[in-house]
Motif scaffolding. Structure first.
Motif, PDB file in Angstrom:
ATOM      1  N   PRO A   7       0.631  -1.147   0.087  1.00  9.47           N
ATOM      2  CA  PRO A   7       0.275   0.148  -0.269  1.00  9.47           C
ATOM      3  C   PRO A   7       0.473   1.600   0.319  1.00  9.47           C
ATOM      4  O   PRO A   7       2.020   1.422   0.852  1.00  9.47           O
ATOM      5  CB  PRO A   7      -1.167  -0.021   1.674  1.00  9.47           C
ATOM      6  CG  PRO A   7      -0.857  -1.592   1.536  1.00  9.47           C
ATOM      7  CD  PRO A   7       0.341  -2.402   1.127  1.00  9.47           C
ATOM      8  N   GLY A   8       0.619   2.397  -0.596  1.00  6.47           N
ATOM      9  CA  GLY A   8       0.794   3.734  -1.068  1.00  6.47           C
ATOM     10  C   GLY A   8       2.403   2.889  -2.148  1.00  6.47           C
ATOM     11  O   GLY A   8       1.934   4.417  -2.627  1.00  6.47           O
ATOM     12  N   ASP A   9       2.336   2.596  -3.105  1.00  9.67           N
ATOM     13  CA  ASP A   9       3.251   2.506  -4.045  1.00  9.67           C
ATOM     14  C   ASP A   9       2.006   2.995  -5.347  1.00  9.67           C
ATOM     15  O   ASP A   9       1.197   2.643  -5.180  1.00  9.67           O
ATOM     16  CB  ASP A   9       3.652   1.175  -4.157  1.00  9.67           C
ATOM     17  CG  ASP A   9       4.602   0.229  -3.637  1.00  9.67           C
ATOM     18  OD1 ASP A   9       5.538   1.132  -2.446  1.00  9.67           O
ATOM     19  OD2 ASP A   9       4.936  -0.972  -3.285  1.00  9.67           O
ATOM     20  N   MET A  10       3.093   3.313  -6.139  1.00  5.77           N
ATOM     21  CA  MET A  10       2.171   4.272  -7.522  1.00  5.77           C
ATOM     22  C   MET A  10       2.831   2.875  -8.632  1.00  5.77           C
ATOM     23  O   MET A  10       4.075   3.039  -8.521  1.00  5.77           O
ATOM     24  CB  MET A  10       2.810   5.028  -8.308  1.00  5.77           C
ATOM     25  CG  MET A  10       1.871   5.800  -9.226  1.00  5.77           C
ATOM     26  SD  MET A  10       2.143   7.775  -9.644  1.00  5.77           S
ATOM     27  CE  MET A  10       2.015   8.854  -8.149  1.00  5.77           C
ATOM     28  N   VAL A  11       1.586   2.404  -9.597  1.00  2.64           N
ATOM     29  CA  VAL A  11       1.972   1.826 -10.543  1.00  2.64           C
ATOM     30  C   VAL A  11       1.800   2.470 -11.586  1.00  2.64           C
ATOM     31  O   VAL A  11       0.596   3.131 -11.805  1.00  2.64           O
ATOM     32  CB  VAL A  11       1.614   0.664 -10.626  1.00  2.64           C
ATOM     33  CG1 VAL A  11       1.191  -0.419 -11.436  1.00  2.64           C
ATOM     34  CG2 VAL A  11       1.656  -0.355  -9.136  1.00  2.64           C
ATOM     35  N   GLU A  12       3.017   2.749 -11.950  1.00  7.62           N
ATOM     36  CA  GLU A  12       2.636   3.463 -13.294  1.00  7.62           C
ATOM     37  C   GLU A  12       3.168   2.677 -14.644  1.00  7.62           C
ATOM     38  O   GLU A  12       4.026   1.822 -14.547  1.00  7.62           O
ATOM     39  CB  GLU A  12       4.207   4.329 -12.745  1.00  7.62           C
ATOM     40  CG  GLU A  12       4.145   5.908 -14.403  1.00  7.62           C
ATOM     41  CD  GLU A  12       5.248   6.439 -14.803  1.00  7.62           C
ATOM     42  OE1 GLU A  12       4.773   7.307 -13.998  1.00  7.62           O
ATOM     43  OE2 GLU A  12       6.294   6.051 -14.915  1.00  7.62           O
ATOM     44  N   VAL A  13       2.049   2.684 -16.086  1.00  5.96           N
ATOM     45  CA  VAL A  13       2.136   1.885 -16.933  1.00  5.96           C
ATOM     46  C   VAL A  13       2.213   2.607 -18.161  1.00  5.96           C
ATOM     47  O   VAL A  13       1.428   3.712 -18.082  1.00  5.96           O
ATOM     48  CB  VAL A  13       1.410   0.580 -16.780  1.00  5.96           C
ATOM     49  CG1 VAL A  13       1.412  -0.026 -18.177  1.00  5.96           C
ATOM     50  CG2 VAL A  13       1.161   0.255 -15.519  1.00  5.96           C
ATOM     51  N   THR A  14       3.486   2.439 -19.589  1.00  7.88           N
ATOM     52  CA  THR A  14       2.976   3.542 -20.103  1.00  7.88           C
ATOM     53  C   THR A  14       3.542   2.403 -21.484  1.00  7.88           C
ATOM     54  O   THR A  14       3.878   1.350 -22.086  1.00  7.88           O
ATOM     55  CB  THR A  14       4.895   3.083 -20.138  1.00  7.88           C
ATOM     56  OG1 THR A  14       4.200   5.050 -19.472  1.00  7.88           O
ATOM     57  CG2 THR A  14       4.662   4.744 -21.865  1.00  7.88           C
ATOM     58  N   ALA A  15       1.728   3.038 -22.702  1.00  2.08           N
ATOM     59  CA  ALA A  15       1.992   1.684 -23.118  1.00  2.08           C
ATOM     60  C   ALA A  15       1.544   2.515 -25.194  1.00  2.08           C
ATOM     61  O   ALA A  15       1.029   3.596 -24.564  1.00  2.08           O
ATOM     62  CB  ALA A  15       0.827   0.624 -23.431  1.00  2.08           C
ATOM     63  N   ARG A  16       1.694   3.198 -25.560  1.00  3.56           N
ATOM     64  CA  ARG A  16       1.506   3.444 -27.287  1.00  3.56           C
ATOM     65  C   ARG A  16       1.838   4.975 -26.832  1.00  3.56           C
ATOM     66  O   ARG A  16       1.093   5.862 -27.032  1.00  3.56           O
ATOM     67  CB  ARG A  16       0.115   3.128 -27.459  1.00  3.56           C
ATOM     68  CG  ARG A  16      -0.644   2.294 -27.914  1.00  3.56           C
ATOM     69  CD  ARG A  16      -1.125   2.078 -29.039  1.00  3.56           C
ATOM     70  NE  ARG A  16      -2.543   2.345 -28.203  1.00  3.56           N
ATOM     71  CZ  ARG A  16      -3.742   1.916 -28.202  1.00  3.56           C
ATOM     72  NH1 ARG A  16      -3.947   1.713 -29.800  1.00  3.56           N
ATOM     73  NH2 ARG A  16      -5.173   3.074 -27.954  1.00  3.56           N
ATOM     74  N   GLY A  17       2.494   4.946 -26.041  1.00  4.38           N
ATOM     75  CA  GLY A  17       2.436   6.696 -25.304  1.00  4.38           C
ATOM     76  C   GLY A  17       1.930   7.208 -24.493  1.00  4.38           C
ATOM     77  O   GLY A  17       2.372   8.792 -24.081  1.00  4.38           O
ATOM     78  N   ASN A  18       0.868   6.708 -24.162  1.00  5.60           N
ATOM     79  CA  ASN A  18       0.520   6.917 -22.779  1.00  5.60           C
ATOM     80  C   ASN A  18       0.974   6.271 -21.553  1.00  5.60           C
ATOM     81  O   ASN A  18       1.445   5.347 -21.165  1.00  5.60           O
ATOM     82  CB  ASN A  18      -1.305   6.476 -23.096  1.00  5.60           C
ATOM     83  CG  ASN A  18      -1.735   6.900 -24.123  1.00  5.60           C
ATOM     84  OD1 ASN A  18      -1.023   8.228 -24.609  1.00  5.60           O
ATOM     85  ND2 ASN A  18      -2.391   6.106 -25.160  1.00  5.60           N
ATOM     86  N   THR A  19       1.052   7.492 -20.260  1.00  6.39           N
ATOM     87  CA  THR A  19       1.133   6.648 -19.026  1.00  6.39           C
ATOM     88  C   THR A  19      -0.075   6.555 -17.975  1.00  6.39           C
ATOM     89  O   THR A  19      -0.706   8.276 -17.880  1.00  6.39           O
ATOM     90  CB  THR A  19       2.414   7.784 -18.906  1.00  6.39           C
ATOM     91  OG1 THR A  19       3.737   7.334 -19.249  1.00  6.39           O
ATOM     92  CG2 THR A  19       3.114   7.022 -17.627  1.00  6.39           C
ATOM     93  N   VAL A  20      -0.521   5.570 -17.673  1.00  2.00           N
ATOM     94  CA  VAL A  20      -1.166   6.061 -16.816  1.00  2.00           C
ATOM     95  C   VAL A  20      -0.489   5.347 -15.110  1.00  2.00           C
ATOM     96  O   VAL A  20       0.213   4.615 -15.311  1.00  2.00           O
ATOM     97  CB  VAL A  20      -2.226   4.527 -17.148  1.00  2.00           C
ATOM     98  CG1 VAL A  20      -3.647   4.372 -16.003  1.00  2.00           C
ATOM     99  CG2 VAL A  20      -2.919   5.431 -18.386  1.00  2.00           C
ATOM    100  N   SER A  21      -1.645   5.410 -14.096  1.00  2.00           N
ATOM    101  CA  SER A  21      -0.836   5.589 -13.140  1.00  2.00           C
ATOM    102  C   SER A  21      -1.987   4.920 -11.963  1.00  2.00           C
ATOM    103  O   SER A  21      -3.329   5.710 -12.289  1.00  2.00           O
ATOM    104  CB  SER A  21       0.167   6.810 -12.083  1.00  2.00           C
ATOM    105  OG  SER A  21      -0.548   7.435 -12.114  1.00  2.00           O
ATOM    106  N   THR A  22      -1.548   4.370 -10.563  1.00  2.00           N
ATOM    107  CA  THR A  22      -3.056   4.610  -9.838  1.00  2.00           C
ATOM    108  C   THR A  22      -1.813   3.362  -8.641  1.00  2.00           C
ATOM    109  O   THR A  22      -1.137   3.234  -8.460  1.00  2.00           O
ATOM    110  CB  THR A  22      -3.590   2.973 -10.397  1.00  2.00           C
ATOM    111  OG1 THR A  22      -5.081   3.048  -9.493  1.00  2.00           O
ATOM    112  CG2 THR A  22      -3.341   1.671  -9.815  1.00  2.00           C
ATOM    113  N   VAL A  23      -2.493   4.236  -7.463  1.00  2.00           N
ATOM    114  CA  VAL A  23      -1.649   4.337  -6.079  1.00  2.00           C
ATOM    115  C   VAL A  23      -2.580   2.922  -6.112  1.00  2.00           C
ATOM    116  O   VAL A  23      -3.710   2.933  -5.342  1.00  2.00           O
ATOM    117  CB  VAL A  23      -2.639   5.162  -5.244  1.00  2.00           C
ATOM    118  CG1 VAL A  23      -1.192   5.291  -4.116  1.00  2.00           C
ATOM    119  CG2 VAL A  23      -1.800   6.982  -5.821  1.00  2.00           C
TER     120      VAL A  23
END
Length: 1017
Positions: free
Chosen positions: A257-273
């Motif tokens: 808990p508290g980590d941020m997951v950041e995923v990048t694909a097709r030039g888009n970067t999305v994150s969730t905590v």
């Protein structure tokens, strides 16, 4: 005979590329003991003890893990993987037991290792060198190594996670999520409640098909993990960690808990905590209750077993209150039970989520076992009681985990009619135990037996792809259930074509959904013919010293094994008779392990022999079939003879660029057979295993090898396999086209041969440009040209480099006593290669250093036909005397003046040290710390303390293989001079390259106390 399965790559490499000859310097004879400076004096033999052999950690193949495994099935599957990983050991251990050199052995999946009983270290040394075991250590039942327990638990955890991933991949998540995810890529993170970054987690989601996807994990704003993968053809991607032992034991990454997951694909970067997510599933109130971060919406998917084999889904989306609490009340939708479970998604504003699977409150246990487990509320104290006839027999107190899981063990076995109750966190669960008696009717494809009256009996029937007797080339499972009648009788049918060796997992439920479970095999025997006439051309003396080490690790060598049907039987007796009923050999007190597995070494088994296995009540009998097999490297065909029935064949195809590839076929046969694997490239190093089903349904097994040549460059050893066992082999070395030396030997029952080129003056060794020719008695011919093959060590850059055939694969190894590390590389167009060993660790988590005094480099090259040429460095020399020599007696003892570095440079070297205790230390009761540390590998020391008159005061032992020396605290009884005698407890711990240790004697005259802060609230 828990060995007739295909090898993993690591096991095959350890066997085929690290056979006995690779462990012996060119100047040595064929002794299996490490080099020593001088013969050991007459001494008392070492006392036998029990040892744990730790298996190499291996990540399960995600493509092989079946979908939809229950937690219990995941544990069973993990156990089968442990048996697979243990295969390289078991044949050799059976030989050692047959020879009386060990008292027994036992595969321990719960410790991810093998316990060897009644052994002395000398017996295990060469075994470990060949088999590539990661560690060996003294074993005590009361205190198993934490790393072994952790590895075993991690394996079952990974299997369960990968199985759930496989289920999701199969369903393509279409039915798994209601709330839309508004981002591309999407993110779903599976994180166990209470994770502190040390549990198995995974991240999955969706984007465009077949594109690169990168994940970063940020912790307190700092990037701690970066991983990359490629999405599949439907756009789904996965990230999951692997278990590692080094540099620290644990997963190579994990979420909390508290980590941020950041995923990048097709030039888009999305994150969730990642958020903390807890939930408990109450089957009495028909509600799912929990808490997570405020502001999240929570999607709850309830999976209800409408029957044992069918699930119905019920869904709710609820909001959290200001404290993050949520309730999903399913009472208007379904009255669910204790078998059911839920997936809970805590979604952010974009629909990306943290999720986990939670099970309903329940009790689960095995049949006639002490252990129990289940689910309660998270992190609550519980009390478990075992009652019999109204009286409490045993009580256990524990605490559930953050994921609601609890477990424990009673002091007595849970018997039929006993009452098991669990109370904790305001929840009370009770289960009345029953028994389970099962038999199989394979002609009718059914199981039948007795259990508790009117109990629901759920069964997962399964085929085997591995283990002693594979029965199918693909994973097959059939689910069925039935309710027992008033007498407890039940009959349950399956759509599978049951044969001996198949098995089923049984679950017997009470009306609330609590259950007992157990695996039951269809009883099966398997006899191995590979050992037939194995002694031909060899004396018993010549083979007994090394036969268990050089024959293939999965080889039968006169084995009988299989699966015993009664799970409560611990030992069976195995008898081998000839066709006239005359007993040839008997193996009694054969241990029956989990799943009914057993194995016994009986010697020379031949067709028409009769094998009887009995537990004193039930007897199984089989007739050994006439089975032959030859793997023809020229045509790629497997040919042979088998009686009418079925053959199951597994081919292991070695590719020099990528390792091993497995192929499998099952076919009806009647007499001669001829089989080709269209995609295989049969050649040197390849082998096949063949199982033939006899009229009695039991199995006869045999190995078949393609013609193989392995030559030691700049050495004198040649070994390999012939396609026909027990055939003459003529080996000729040509130099400049002229025969230089020729010798003839005979291959063994496995088809294995080895020779040492003749000595004399001058000594003949294989050099670049030579040609090695092989002519076998069955008409095979092959030759190997010795190419340019060199190595150099670069300690500064921690690499091995050299010359090899241009643009071709090279396998580079670095050896230390009893283990090795391997890297694969490819030579460039000029023939130059380089292999870095940075980031690799030995079993004790020390980094691999090619420049270490005990490191020994080697390089392996396989030509296009699969034949091997190898070059290895000399065996590391023994350490020299330390600066305190000669200090071998009390009269020559050296005074202690500070930390001292010592060596055991000769056999039975003894170091004597004196130190003086002042009166002030005695008056103040000052303790003295006596420690040995920085012990080298395979080094131990026995430290004895004497007073000034050489009266013995204390003694301690420290072992380098356990990662520690001695650490003792002693309070001197009087002032004056004392002696320490430090010596190896056995000769094997001295006179080798790493026989070193440091000594410290420290009076603890001061202690540091941390401040105590008192606060009033």
């Amino acid at each position: 005979m828990k060995r007739h399965i295909f090898f993993g790559v690591a096991a095959l490499t350890a066997f085929l590329a690290a056979i006995l000859l690779l462990q012996i310097p060119a100047s040595a004879d064929l002794s299996l003991s490490p080099a020593v400076a001088s013969p050991a004096p007459e001494v008392s033999p070492p006392i036998p003890a029990d040892y744990l052999l730790a298996l190499p950690v291996a990540m399960p193949d995600p493509a092989e893990v079946p979908p939809g495994l229950t937690p219990e099935q995941a544990i069973e599957y993990a156990y089968s993987l442990t048996y697979r990983q243990a295969e390289p050991l078991l044949s050799a251990l059976e030989h050692l037991r047959a020879e009386g050199r060990i008292s027994g052995f036992e595969v321990r999946p719960d410790l991810y290792g093998v316990i060897v009983k009644g052994a002395v270290p000398d017996v295990l040394e060469s075994l470990l060198r060949v088999q590539g075991i990661t560690a060996w250590m003294h074993y005590a039942e009361a205190s198993p190594p934490a790393c072994a327990v952790g590895a075993a638990r991690a394996l079952s955890e990974q299997v369960l996670g990968l199985s759930r991933m496989a289920s999701e991949r199969t369903a393509r998540f279409q039915a798994a999520e209601v709330t839309p995810q508004a981002t591309d890529p999407t993110i779903v993170a599976n994180v166990r409640p209470g994770s502190t970054g040390d549990t198995w987690t995974f991240v999955r989601g969706r984007t465009a098909p077949n594109i690169g996807v990168t994940m970063r994990i940020l912790r307190s704003g700092r990037v701690v993990v970066t991983r990359s993968t490629t999405s599949d053809s439907d756009g789904w991607y996965y990230f999951y960690p692997s278990w590692q032992n080094c540099p620290v034991s644990g997963y190579d990454w994990s979420l909390r808990p508290g980590d941020m997951v950041e995923v990048t694909a097709r030039g888009n970067t999305v994150s969730t905590v990642i958020v903390d997510l807890r939930a408990w599933v109450d089957p009495v109130e028909n509600a799912v209750i929990g808490r997570t971060a405020p502001g999240r919406s929570v999607e709850v998917i309830l999976y209800h077993f409408s029957n044992f084999c069918s699930l119905t889904e019920y869904r709710q989306i609820v909001e959290t209150d200001s404290s993050g609490n949520f309730v999903a009340d399913f009472s208007s939708q379904i009255d669910f039970g204790r078998r059911d479970y839920v997936d809970v998604f805590a979604r952010d504003a974009n629909g990306n989520s943290t999720y986990y699977r939670f099970d309903a409150y329940r009790i689960a246990a095995g049949f006639n076992r002490r252990e129990f487990e289940g689910y309660l509320k998270p992190e609550v104290e519980f009390t478990a009681t075992l009652s019999r006839s109204g009286s409490i027999v045993s009580t256990y107190n524990g605490k559930s985990g953050p994921d609601n899981y609890y477990f424990g063990s009673f002091t007595d076995t849970i018997r039929s009619g006993d009452v098991v109750s669990i109370s904790g966190g305001g929840v009370h669960i009770q289960y009345v135990a029953t028994d389970l008696n099962v038999k199989f009717d394979i002609a009718a494809n059914r199981a039948y037996g007795t259990t508790g009256s009117y109990r629901l009996v759920g069964v997962y029937f399964q085929k085997r792809q591995e283990d002693s007797i594979p029965t199918s080339c693909s994973w097959n499972l059939d689910c069925a259930s039935v309710r027992a009648v008033a007498s407890g009788d039940f009959v349950v049918d399956t759509s599978l074509d049951l044969v001996r060796g198949d098995y089923a997992n049984f679950f017997v439920y009470d009306d609330e959904g609590n259950y007992q479970h157990g695996e039951r095999p269809v009883p099966a025997l398997v006899a191995d013919l590979t050992y037939t006439n194995i002694m031909a051309g060899h004396s018993q003396h010549s083979l007994s010293a090394f036969q268990a080490l050089v024959e293939p690790a999965g080889g039968g060598v006169g084995d009988v094994g299989g699966y015993w049907g009664n799970p409560d039987v611990r030992y069976v007796t195995v008898t081998l008779k000839n066709s006239s009923g005359i007993t040839k050999s008997v193996s009694s007190h054969v241990w029956v392990g989990p799943g009914g597995r057993f194995s016994a070494f009986l010697g020379n088994i031949t067709p028409t022999d009769v094998i009887e296995v009995t537990d004193g009540v039930v007897t199984e009998t089989m007739v050994v079939q006439n089975l032959t097999a030859r793997l023809d490297g020229d045509t790629g065909h497997l040919i042979g003879y088998a009686p009418s029935g079925y053959l199951l064949i597994q081919l292991q195809d070695f590719r020099r660029e990528s390792g091993w590839h497995s192929y499998c076929a099952r076919m009806a046969v009647s007499g001669s057979y001829d089989l080709a694997f269209s995609l295989a490239q049969v050649g040197g190093q390849d082998f096949a295993e063949v199982w033939s089903t006899g009229p009695d349904g039991h199995y006869t097994h045999r190995y078949a090898y393609a013609l193989t040549i392995s030559v030691q460059k700049e050495g004198r050893y040649i070994w390999g396999y012939t396609e026909t066992p027990n055939t003459p082999v003529t080996i000729t070395l040509l130099r400049s086209g002229v025969p230089l030396v020729s010798t003839t030997t005979r291959s063994s029952g496995f088809g294995r041969y080895w020779v040492e080129l003749g000595g004399g003056a001058p000594v003949i060794t294989v050099t670049q440009g030579d040609v090695m020719q092989i002519q076998t008695g069955d008409g095979d011919r092959a030759s190997v040209s010795i190419p340019e093959l060199t190595f150099n060590t670069d300690g500064v850059n921690n690499r091995i480099y050299g010359k090899a055939p241009a643009n071709e694969p090279v396998w580079v190894k670095i050896w230390r006593p009893w283990t090795s590390q391997e890297q694969r590389t490819t030579a460039d167009p000029s023939g130059q290669y380089s292999a870095s060993f940075n980031g690799l660790y030995w079993w004790d988590c020390s980094p691999v250093k090619v420049g270490h005094r005990c490191s020994r480099p080697s390089v392996f090259y396989y030509n296009a036909a699969g034949h091997q040429i190898w070059l290895e460095g000399p065996y590391p020399p023994s350490v020299g005397p330390d600066i305190y020599e000669s200090d071998d007696t009390s009269a020559s003892a050296r005074p202690y003046t500070g930390i001292q570095s010592h060596t055991f440079h000769v056999l039975w070297d003894t170091d004597w040290v004196t130190f003086t205790v002042p009166h002030m230390d005695v008056a103040r009761g000052i303790p003295y710390r006596i420690e040995t540390f920085n012990l080298g590998w395979d080094t131990a020391n026995q430290v004895t303390l004497y007073d000034a008159d050489l009266n013995r005061l204390a003694e301690w032992l420290g072992y380098g293989e356990q990662g520690r020396g001695i650490s003792a605290q002693w309070i001197p009884p009087a002032a004056g001079m004392y002696y320490l005698e430090i010596r190896p407890p056995e000769s094997r711990y001295a006179a080798h390259c790493d026989a070193v240790y440091d000594l410290m004697i420290l009076p603890v005259r001061a202690q540091v106390y941390l401040p105590l802060v008192m606060r009033n609230y």
